[in-house]
Design a protein around this motif. Structure first.
Motif, PDB file in Angstrom:
ATOM      1  N   THR A 103      41.496  48.500  29.572  1.00  0.00           N
ATOM      2  CA  THR A 103      40.855  47.637  30.573  1.00  0.00           C
ATOM      3  C   THR A 103      39.347  47.793  30.549  1.00  0.00           C
ATOM      4  O   THR A 103      38.611  46.828  30.803  1.00  0.00           O
ATOM      5  CB  THR A 103      41.391  47.956  31.970  1.00  0.00           C
ATOM      6  OG1 THR A 103      41.257  49.366  32.228  1.00  0.00           O
ATOM      7  CG2 THR A 103      42.858  47.562  32.089  1.00  0.00           C
ATOM      8  N   ALA A 106      42.753  43.249  33.833  1.00  0.00           N
ATOM      9  CA  ALA A 106      43.911  44.043  34.248  1.00  0.00           C
ATOM     10  C   ALA A 106      44.907  44.129  33.108  1.00  0.00           C
ATOM     11  O   ALA A 106      45.000  43.234  32.257  1.00  0.00           O
ATOM     12  CB  ALA A 106      44.577  43.445  35.480  1.00  0.00           C
ATOM     13  N   VAL A 163      50.873  47.194  37.917  1.00  0.00           N
ATOM     14  CA  VAL A 163      49.488  47.091  37.475  1.00  0.00           C
ATOM     15  C   VAL A 163      49.069  48.492  37.024  1.00  0.00           C
ATOM     16  O   VAL A 163      48.692  49.334  37.833  1.00  0.00           O
ATOM     17  CB  VAL A 163      48.573  46.562  38.597  1.00  0.00           C
ATOM     18  CG1 VAL A 163      47.147  46.410  38.098  1.00  0.00           C
ATOM     19  CG2 VAL A 163      49.090  45.233  39.119  1.00  0.00           C
ATOM     20  N   GLU A 184      43.435  48.407  36.222  1.00  0.00           N
ATOM     21  CA  GLU A 184      42.738  47.203  36.687  1.00  0.00           C
ATOM     22  C   GLU A 184      41.288  47.550  37.002  1.00  0.00           C
ATOM     23  O   GLU A 184      40.994  48.620  37.543  1.00  0.00           O
ATOM     24  CB  GLU A 184      43.432  46.634  37.930  1.00  0.00           C
ATOM     25  CG  GLU A 184      42.828  45.339  38.435  1.00  0.00           C
ATOM     26  CD  GLU A 184      43.573  44.793  39.643  1.00  0.00           C
ATOM     27  OE1 GLU A 184      43.355  43.629  40.009  1.00  0.00           O
ATOM     28  OE2 GLU A 184      44.371  45.567  40.232  1.00  0.00           O
TER      29      GLU A 184
END
Length: 630
Positions: free
Chosen positions: A269, A282, A294, A297
């Protein structure tokens, strides 16, 4: 000499006054010459200079009038007798000569004036063309068009002038404006729009004289802009490629050094944020039951945000669309309706683009770039993400393979130790205790041998104990390695499992030959463990077992009508089976929606593949991956 050929003559009153002054000066000059040379007095030819000068500036009418006045003045002052004594023979001839000279001078002046005016016009047009060319050299195409419009407006003192490319679309204009096509009338490269109050002469000047030079300048500007755009695009692509390669090299270095997957995800990321500065990036991994995790992120400033597990996936989102299609997608949340779009707008996300991450032919997750401004995501975002995620998927697969290999080795060691302990415990608690009990019984039999009835009773019990020991040892051996599998193949042993199962089993067996021994053992343990799990955890009333083999593979499907929601990672049984299956190059998957039962699907390739009937392949290929539970 420019004052003798002005573009526009001064007013007539000034011309009359000038003629009077010139005649007066000529008369004074003639007088001076007469005084200086009485024997050779000057003639009236001196007045011809004034006539030519007045004619060249104000034209023939004023020139003829000047000639007439010059004749009268010369006659009055210098033709005896003194006073005005006009004669047809001399004065009229002199007047005619002056008039002819005035007409001839007027014609020559007109020609010279036209030539001078044309030269001035050409010089002015050249200056205008050069000014426009310099503007395009100092600006890009769009800025050059705007600056050239202002330049033409100021230089030609127009109320407005607008120069725009022909493919730019219609611009705001007032009714009656003049539009001049630059280039071919049917396919112009640009249009010059002049205000309705532009003088017709100026419009004709543009059409007849300026349109050609402007076309040359515009075509050169277009070629220059195309070349610059190509160079800028090539430079941008080169810089982007270098940036991507550098980012991928950093991620690959992390993987090669054995960094944990969590560190790799964080680095991914970070690199995506460097590629798309100012956007939120993300890395999202799909989870069972329609949820997503997730894993990493970053916001538009590049700050790392906390991971968010068990996130519901909205129907209109990028993540949900990719989960359905497994293809890259772009979503404009400002143009989409629904709760997910409203939630995205509420947190400030307006647009998003996502590319799937496929690891070992499975949809692992998605890399997402989101815009927090009402501007489009870069046009090349999808292509750059796709090229990046292909290598990221390789990095993830390597990291996960490394972790899975370490865990598999640990599980194998643990399973082997546990198996040895279980064998030791079973032998100690079962067969050994019974053997000791048998020895005690034999000693008692030895002490009571005189009592025949008692001896028979003890011997009967001893025989029974021996039988139980034999059965225990048989069961123990069967648990370690089923003898029936070696003797009769996969068919008889699966039928035995089905008969002994605590849950009724419907067995569909389509194996016409013996399979390689490792494959038969793997199939046996898969079915055995699956039926055990159904009996212990599924709370089902029925189970279906399907085993089919062709020349290339064997497929095993075990399904039940239980409560579902099984987690393959919750226990060691299925994990061990997965290790065993994958060790043979196969695949094991579990589908277990809540309330809809569980389906275990296994495929194992066959290293040894004797020829089978031609319809066997069609049979197994036609077998569905999962069946609805009865």
């Amino acid at each position: 000499m420019a004052w003798l050929l002005p573009a526009k003559p001064p007013p007539i009153p000034i011309g009359v006054l000038t003629a009077v002054v010139v005649i007066g000066l000529e008369t004074f000059l003639v007088g001076l010459l007469r005084s200086a040379s009485p024997e050779a007095p000057p003639k009236a030819v001196v007045y011809m200079l004034g006539v030519l000068a007045i004619t060249s500036v104000w034209g023939a009418p004023l020139g003829i009038a000047t000639a007439l006045l010059s004749t009268i003045v010369y006659n009055y002052f210098y033709i005896p007798p003194a006073g005005l004594n006009l004669t047809a023979g001399q004065d009229l001839t002199q007047l005619v000569i002056f008039a002819v000279l005035a007409l001839f001078g007027s014609g020559l002046a007109s020609v010279a004036r036209a030539s001078a005016e044309d030269a001035r016009r050409r010089a002015a047009e050249a200056q205008i063309t050069a000014g426009v060319a310099q503007i395009f050299l100092r600006n890009d195409l769009a800025g050059g068009l705007q600056a050239a419009s202002r330049f033409l407006t100021d230089r030609l003192r127009l109320s407005s002038a607008s120069l725009a490319l022909a493919d730019a679309g219609p611009a705001d204009a007032n009714a009656g404006d003049f539009v001049i096509a630059i280039g071919d009338e049917s396919h112009p490269i640009a249009r010059l729009r002049l205000a309705a109050d532009t003088p017709p002469a100026t419009c004709r000047r543009f059409r007849n004289h300026l349109r050609g030079p402007l076309e040359v300048v515009l075509r050169t500007a277009l070629d220059r802009e195309h070349l610059l755009s190509t160079l800028r695009g090539s430079q941008a692509r080169t810089e982007a490629l270098l940036t991507e390669q550098t980012a991928l090299r950093r991620v690959a270095t992390l993987v090669a050094t054995g960094e944990p997957p969590a560190h790799v995800f964080t680095a991914v990321t970070a690199e995506l944020h460097h590629l798309f500065a100012g956007f939120r990036t993300a890395l999202i991994r799909y989870q069972p039951h329609g949820e997503a995790l997730v894993v990493s992120e970053r916001d538009e400033n590049g700050s790392l945000l906390p991971s968010r597990p068990n996130q519901s996936v909205g129907a209109e989102s990028v993540v949900a669309t990719i989960a359905r299609t497994a293809n890259p997608v772009q979503v404009d949340y400002d143009a989409v309706h629904g709760p997910t779009a409203e939630q995205m707008r509420r947190i400030g996300v307006h647009r998003g683009v996502g590319v799937p991450i496929v690891v070992e032919r499975k949809l692992w997750g998605v890399a997402v770039v989101m815009s927090h401004q009402q501007i489009a995501v870069p046009a090349d975002a999808e292509a750059r993400l796709r090229a990046f995620t292909e290598l990221v998927a390789t990095a993830i697969a390597n990291a996960e393979t490394r972790a899975a290999l370490a865990a598999s080795r640990s599980r194998l060691v643990t399973a082997a130790d546990e198996a040895r302990r279980r064998i030791e415990r079973d032998l100690h608690d079962g067969a050994q205790q019974r053997i000791i009990s048998l020895a005690l019984h034999l000693r008692l039999a030895e002490g009571t041998v005189r009592d025949t009835a008692s001896a028979r009773q003890l011997l009967a019990e001893t025989v029974h104990s021996l039988t139980e020991i034999h059965q225990s040892l048989s069961d123990l051996a069967r648990g370690i390695h089923p003898a029936l599998l070696v003797q009769g193949g996969i068919g008889p042993v699966l039928r035995t499992l089905a008969r002994r199962s605590a849950v009724p089993v419907e067995l569909d067996l389509r194996v016409e030959r013996r399979l390689p021994e490792p494959v038969e053992i793997a199939v046996y343990y898969v079915v055995s463990e699956a039926l055990t799990n159904i009996a212990k955890h599924a709370q089902g009333s029925h189970a279906c077992v399907t085993v089919a083999a062709d020349q290339r593979r064997v497929r095993v499907i075990v399904r039940d009508d239980g409560v579902g929601a099984a987690d393959p990672k919750a226990g060691t049984g299925l994990v061990g089976l997965r290790d065993r299956v994958e060790a043979l190059g196969g695949r094991l998957s579990v589908t277990s929606p809540p309330g809809q039962g569980t389906t275990l699907h296994v495929e194992i390739p066959l290293a040894e593949s004797p020829r089978v009937p031609s319809d066997a392949s069609a049979t197994i290929d036609a077998m569905p991956a999962s069946h609805p539970m009865a």
